[in-house]
Design an enzyme around this catalytic site. Structure first.
Site, PDB file in Angstrom:
ATOM      1  N   SER A   1       0.700  -1.158   0.129  1.00  0.00           N
ATOM      2  CA  SER A   1      -0.051  -0.041   0.193  1.00  0.00           C
ATOM      3  C   SER A   1       0.958   1.187   0.035  1.00  0.00           C
ATOM      4  O   SER A   1       0.397   2.209  -0.724  1.00  0.00           O
ATOM      5  CB  SER A   1      -0.875   0.126   1.153  1.00  0.00           C
ATOM      6  OG  SER A   1      -0.248   0.291   2.380  1.00  0.00           O
TER       7      SER A   1
ATOM      8  N   HIS B   1       9.179   2.765   8.659  1.00  0.00           N
ATOM      9  CA  HIS B   1       8.762   1.682   9.888  1.00  0.00           C
ATOM     10  C   HIS B   1       7.637   2.449  10.810  1.00  0.00           C
ATOM     11  O   HIS B   1       7.853   3.552  11.034  1.00  0.00           O
ATOM     12  CB  HIS B   1      10.071   1.514  10.802  1.00  0.00           C
ATOM     13  CG  HIS B   1      10.066   0.477  11.899  1.00  0.00           C
ATOM     14  ND1 HIS B   1      10.061  -0.571  11.705  1.00  0.00           N
ATOM     15  CD2 HIS B   1       9.804   0.831  13.268  1.00  0.00           C
ATOM     16  CE1 HIS B   1       9.809  -1.266  12.817  1.00  0.00           C
ATOM     17  NE2 HIS B   1       9.502  -0.427  13.958  1.00  0.00           N
TER      18      HIS B   1
HETATM   19  C1  GRF Z   1       4.315  -0.504   6.703  1.00  0.00           C
HETATM   20  O1  GRF Z   1       3.698  -0.285   7.816  1.00  0.00           O
HETATM   21  C2  GRF Z   1       5.810  -0.228   6.826  1.00  0.00           C
HETATM   22  O2  GRF Z   1       5.982   0.649   7.912  1.00  0.00           O
HETATM   23  C3  GRF Z   1       6.530  -1.608   7.207  1.00  0.00           C
HETATM   24  O3  GRF Z   1       5.799  -2.586   6.306  1.00  0.00           O
HETATM   25  C4  GRF Z   1       4.384  -1.921   6.181  1.00  0.00           C
HETATM   26  C5  GRF Z   1       4.438  -2.196   4.819  1.00  0.00           C
HETATM   27  O4  GRF Z   1       2.721  -2.095   4.416  1.00  0.00           O
HETATM   28  N1  GRF Z   1       8.053  -1.477   7.222  1.00  0.00           N
HETATM   29  P1  GRF Z   1       2.580  -1.966   2.981  1.00  0.00           P
HETATM   30  O5  GRF Z   1       2.872  -3.194   2.459  1.00  0.00           O
HETATM   31  O6  GRF Z   1       3.026  -0.945   2.476  1.00  0.00           O
HETATM   32  O7  GRF Z   1       0.758  -2.176   3.022  1.00  0.00           O
END
Ligand code: GRF
Length: 199
Positions: free
Chosen positions: A12, A108
């Site tokens: 996402s 993060h």
């Molecule tokens: C995010 O919350 C990011 O902070 C962490 O992994 C998650 C990825 O979410 N490193 P998405 O795949 O972008 O929905």
């Protein structure tokens, strides 16, 4: 600036950045999306945006040094300038890190150095925040080095923890803030407004 992404699952954040590149909100070109997971939604999102994709993992390259080289080759073959980790659940290998030192960023979902490192991913991050009683959490964007969730912090944004929050409500609030914040930060890097410190 040409962007190379690594993403393991949903993507996402990747989608938010792809959309921003398309609309011109970010002045950069998405060059390739690499995933260790052949079924990752992130790869579907890349294909839908007609961005090059690669599935590179311990399945395609059982030897870690071969996988490292394959990832580096995919990034350099696509003239990637900045590597964006968008939910990548693996560590980058030493060759890739050496070549792109100071040019790899990660997001993060907490205020590092709190709630980072081995074991702090997904819901576990938010569970730990809730258990701590902290009144605020947030998002950290940092330059990637050899360790999980370490490396110089380049941007942070706070997100409140509200009374009655559970993991789902907190996850949703952090995610909703993360997309525009990651887009804004990548945009500032691409525009040369935010200089990356060396890791
Ligand atoms: C995010 O919350 C990011 O902070 C962490 O992994 C998650 C990825 O979410 N490193 P998405 O795949 O972008 O929905």
């Amino acid at each position: 600036m040409r962007l190379g992404f690594l993403a393991s699952h949903n993507g996402s954040n990747l989608q938010a950045i792809l959309d921003a590149c398309k609309s011109g909100a970010i002045s950069a070109i998405p060059a390739i999306v690499i995933s260790n997971n052949s079924g990752a939604r992130a790869l579907e999102r890349a294909r839908a945006a007609t961005v090059a994709t690669a599935h590179l993992s311990s399945v395609t390259h059982p030897m870690p040094e071969d996988l490292d080289q394959a990832i580096l080759d995919a990034l350099t073959a696509n003239d990637v300038d900045l590597v964006v980790l968008a939910g990548y659940m693996k560590r980058l290998g030493p060759k890739t890190l050496a070549h792109y030192r100071g040019r790899v960023v990660n997001t993060h979902p907490a205020l590092l150095p709190k709630y980072g490192g081995v074991g702090f991913w997904g819901a576990r991050v938010h569970e730990a925040v809730l258990a701590s009683g902290d009144k605020a959490t947030g998002i950290t964007i940092h330059v990637v080095d050899e360790q999980y969730d370490e490396g110089p912090i380049i941007a942070q944004r706070e997100v409140p923890v509200l009374p009655g929050d559970d993991v789902d409500t907190l996850t949703a609030r952090v995610k909703a803030a993360e997309h525009p914040f990651f887009v804004e930060t990548i945009g500032r890097i691409a525009a040369g407004e935010l200089k990356l410190p060396s890791s």
